[in-house]
Write an enzyme that holds these catalytic residues in place. Structure first.
Site, PDB file in Angstrom:
ATOM      1  N   ASN A  63      43.273  99.668  55.491  1.00 51.63           N
ATOM      2  CA  ASN A  63      44.084 100.887  55.428  1.00 51.63           C
ATOM      3  C   ASN A  63      44.652 101.030  54.019  1.00 51.63           C
ATOM      4  OD1 ASN A  63      46.109 102.792  55.572  1.00 51.63           O
ATOM      5  ND2 ASN A  63      46.988 102.026  57.486  1.00 51.63           N
TER       6      ASN A  63
ATOM      7  N   CYS B 131      50.924 107.228  54.610  1.00 52.14           N
ATOM      8  CA  CYS B 131      49.487 107.370  54.838  1.00 52.14           C
ATOM      9  C   CYS B 131      49.070 108.828  55.011  1.00 52.14           C
ATOM     10  CB  CYS B 131      49.064 106.570  56.064  1.00 52.14           C
ATOM     11  SG  CYS B 131      49.460 104.832  55.946  1.00 52.14           S
TER      12      CYS B 131
ATOM     13  N   HIS C 217      42.208 109.101  59.117  1.00 55.61           N
ATOM     14  CA  HIS C 217      42.936 108.042  58.419  1.00 55.61           C
ATOM     15  C   HIS C 217      42.405 106.697  58.917  1.00 55.61           C
ATOM     16  CE1 HIS C 217      45.862 105.508  56.762  1.00 55.61           C
ATOM     17  NE2 HIS C 217      46.623 105.379  57.829  1.00 55.61           N
TER      18      HIS C 217
HETATM   19  O1  UT7 Z   1      48.947 104.022  58.648  1.00 59.90           O
HETATM   20  C1  UT7 Z   1      49.791 103.634  59.678  1.00 59.90           C
HETATM   21  C2  UT7 Z   1      49.884 102.154  59.600  1.00 59.90           C
HETATM   22  N1  UT7 Z   1      49.940 101.422  60.788  1.00 59.90           N
HETATM   23  C3  UT7 Z   1      49.076 101.492  61.826  1.00 59.90           C
HETATM   24  O2  UT7 Z   1      48.224 102.322  61.878  1.00 59.90           O
HETATM   25  C4  UT7 Z   1      49.238 100.461  62.903  1.00 59.90           C
HETATM   26  C5  UT7 Z   1      48.663 100.891  64.230  1.00 59.90           C
HETATM   27  N2  UT7 Z   1      48.652  99.736  65.118  1.00 59.90           N
HETATM   28  C6  UT7 Z   1      47.636  98.868  65.173  1.00 59.90           C
HETATM   29  O3  UT7 Z   1      46.646  99.034  64.471  1.00 59.90           O
HETATM   30  C7  UT7 Z   1      47.727  97.738  66.158  1.00 59.90           C
HETATM   31  O4  UT7 Z   1      48.880  97.886  66.951  1.00 59.90           O
HETATM   32  C8  UT7 Z   1      47.729  96.332  65.483  1.00 59.90           C
HETATM   33  C9  UT7 Z   1      46.359  96.031  64.922  1.00 59.90           C
HETATM   34  C10 UT7 Z   1      48.776  96.274  64.398  1.00 59.90           C
HETATM   35  C11 UT7 Z   1      48.043  95.262  66.520  1.00 59.90           C
HETATM   36  O5  UT7 Z   1      47.089  95.303  67.547  1.00 59.90           O
HETATM   37  P1  UT7 Z   1      47.560  95.291  69.079  1.00 59.90           P
HETATM   38  O6  UT7 Z   1      46.356  95.328  69.886  1.00 59.90           O
HETATM   39  O7  UT7 Z   1      48.536  96.434  69.232  1.00 59.90           O
HETATM   40  O8  UT7 Z   1      48.226  93.888  69.200  1.00 59.90           O
HETATM   41  P2  UT7 Z   1      49.723  93.516  69.602  1.00 59.90           P
HETATM   42  O9  UT7 Z   1      50.654  93.933  68.533  1.00 59.90           O
HETATM   43  O10 UT7 Z   1      49.970  94.024  70.991  1.00 59.90           O
HETATM   44  O11 UT7 Z   1      49.636  91.971  69.640  1.00 59.90           O
HETATM   45  C12 UT7 Z   1      48.833  91.268  70.567  1.00 59.90           C
HETATM   46  C13 UT7 Z   1      48.950  89.799  70.267  1.00 59.90           C
HETATM   47  C14 UT7 Z   1      50.382  89.327  70.055  1.00 59.90           C
HETATM   48  O12 UT7 Z   1      50.503  88.045  70.593  1.00 59.90           O
HETATM   49  P3  UT7 Z   1      51.230  87.808  72.002  1.00 59.90           P
HETATM   50  O13 UT7 Z   1      52.629  88.333  71.804  1.00 59.90           O
HETATM   51  O14 UT7 Z   1      50.418  88.617  72.991  1.00 59.90           O
HETATM   52  O15 UT7 Z   1      51.141  86.343  72.169  1.00 59.90           O
HETATM   53  C15 UT7 Z   1      50.505  89.250  68.553  1.00 59.90           C
HETATM   54  O16 UT7 Z   1      51.449  88.300  68.132  1.00 59.90           O
HETATM   55  O17 UT7 Z   1      48.252  89.511  69.041  1.00 59.90           O
HETATM   56  C16 UT7 Z   1      49.124  88.802  68.168  1.00 59.90           C
HETATM   57  N3  UT7 Z   1      48.772  89.120  66.786  1.00 59.90           N
HETATM   58  C17 UT7 Z   1      47.828  88.475  66.100  1.00 59.90           C
HETATM   59  N4  UT7 Z   1      47.027  87.450  66.434  1.00 59.90           N
HETATM   60  C18 UT7 Z   1      46.163  87.024  65.508  1.00 59.90           C
HETATM   61  C19 UT7 Z   1      49.288  90.090  65.997  1.00 59.90           C
HETATM   62  N5  UT7 Z   1      48.706  90.055  64.801  1.00 59.90           N
HETATM   63  C20 UT7 Z   1      47.796  89.057  64.854  1.00 59.90           C
HETATM   64  C21 UT7 Z   1      46.873  88.557  63.909  1.00 59.90           C
HETATM   65  N6  UT7 Z   1      46.072  87.549  64.296  1.00 59.90           N
HETATM   66  N7  UT7 Z   1      46.760  89.061  62.663  1.00 59.90           N
END
Ligand code: UT7
Length: 330
Positions: free
Chosen positions: A284, A114, A254
């Site tokens: 993204n 990215c 980004h």
């Molecule tokens: O260019 C670089 C590319 N990558 C990035 O920039 C990624 C940067 N990170 C992020 O944008 C965020 O970390 C995410 C959007 C990927 C995730 O958001 P988060 O607020 O960090 O959520 P999390 O990973 O802490 O997950 C919270 C909960 C989890 O459930 P439990 O374990 O609390 O029960 C996940 O399993 O949300 C769940 N979850 C979802 N639920 C519904 C994760 N993905 C999803 C989904 N829909 N798509």
């Protein structure tokens, strides 16, 4: 007067097909509400059957060349920043060189995920210090959908496909690149990676069965890294350019997650009208993220000549970087 690297033309291209949050709700256990609240993304463009990186890259490149009023034969170098080339080799830059008929240009791909576009901008800036290079085409293009596991809700909701391109040249005027910064922390390589398909794990039936040809990501860790690094890189770029946060006319971050962008805006006290945001309808786009966001901003709003644009990105590697570009041609 010293020589500056100036942006002479800009173009972008998005595939026609749109993948909405509602469609993703039918594919994995997710909801439109979760995706919008946690990321700010509502839909993203993804390629149709048979559509590949060079198809998007060539459209963006043609538009940038037209904007720059340059003929492809004038190009000395083509850099395609990508993590999803047409194929492992030849480089997509060589494929693009042939499509454009830019036979005088050297061509190579640049792998910085990215951060690829600002990495490639920085490389172009250094090449243009040499009398051997006068015009360089930089393309940021990713077909992230080609490496996405559409059964993995952690990643499939985030990414889209698209290409952005800029042509750079030299000028003795005031506009152009004021500062660049690129860096890497290779110890974070496993936070966002594709396990198979390279020399570590060449493709076999087993690697395919184990779904090792898809990207894998630790979202939380990247989120923390991103928030911190965007602040640090912004500060350093402005200092190098001799500017302060007040001097920024447009911030092009980004487009990974709206919450990362909002946190940077709060720190820099930037109002929404000074920030280019397109992730709601593009997601993204990896290396395409920054040039497409800038180009779409300029379709809607004008930017006066001399406006200071701050671009900052982060991605697989881990890589990070950015640039301050004074907009305009003089
Ligand atoms: O260019 C670089 C590319 N990558 C990035 O920039 C990624 C940067 N990170 C992020 O944008 C965020 O970390 C995410 C959007 C990927 C995730 O958001 P988060 O607020 O960090 O959520 P999390 O990973 O802490 O997950 C919270 C909960 C989890 O459930 P439990 O374990 O609390 O029960 C996940 O399993 O949300 C769940 N979850 C979802 N639920 C519904 C994760 N993905 C999803 C989904 N829909 N798509």
């Amino acid at each position: 007067m010293s020589m500056r690297t100036q942006a002479l033309g800009l173009g972008y291209y998005l595939p026609e097909r749109i993948l909405t949050n509602q469609e993703l709700e039918k594919m994995v256990d997710t909801s439109d509400q979760w995706i919008v609240e946690r990321t700010g993304i509502r839909e993203r463009h993804i390629v149709g059957p048979g559509e590949k990186n060079s198809d998007l890259s060539v459209e963006a490149a043609r538009r940038a060349l037209q904007d720059a009023k340059l003929d492809p034969l004038q190009l000395d170098l083509i850099i395609v920043a990508t993590a999803s080339p047409d194929m492992p080799f030849p480089s997509t830059a060589c494929i693009l060189q042939a499509l454009l008929g830019a036979k005088n240009a050297a061509a190579f791909d640049l792998a910085a995920g990215c951060t690829g576009f600002v990495y490639a901008m920085t490389v172009a800036e250094k090449f243009l210090l040499s009398p051997d290079y006068n015009y360089i085409l930089v393309v940021g293009c990713d077909v992230v959908s080609s490496v996405i596991d559409y059964t993995d809700r952690n990643t499939c909701i985030l990414f889209g496909d698209g290409a952005g391109a800029m042509v750079f040249g030299k000028s003795e005027g005031k506009c152009g690149i004021l500062s660049t910064k690129i860096g890497a922390d290779g110890t974070g390589g496993q936070l966002l990676y594709m396990p198979a398909g390279g020399s570590a794990l060449p493709a076999t039936h087993e690697t395919v069965e184990k779904r090792l040809h898809y990207l894998r990501m630790n979202g939380n860790e990247i989120f923390k890294f991103a928030t911190k690094i965007v602040a640090e890189v912004s500060q350093e770029l402005l200092e190098k350019a001799g500017l302060t946060y007040d001097d920024i006319d447009l911030f092009v971050p980004h487009q990974a997650n709206l919450r990362i962008i909002l946190s940077a805006m709060r720190r820099m006290k930037l109002p929404p009208e000074k920030v280019a945001i397109n992730l709601d309808h593009c997601g993204n786009i990896s290396a395409g993220s920054i040039p497409v966001a800038l180009a779409q901003y300029l379709e809607k709003y004008s930017l006066k000549s001399g406006a200071n644009i701050l671009m900052v990105a982060f991605g697989t590697g881990l890589t990070y970087g950015g640039a301050v570009l004074r907009w305009g041609r003089d």
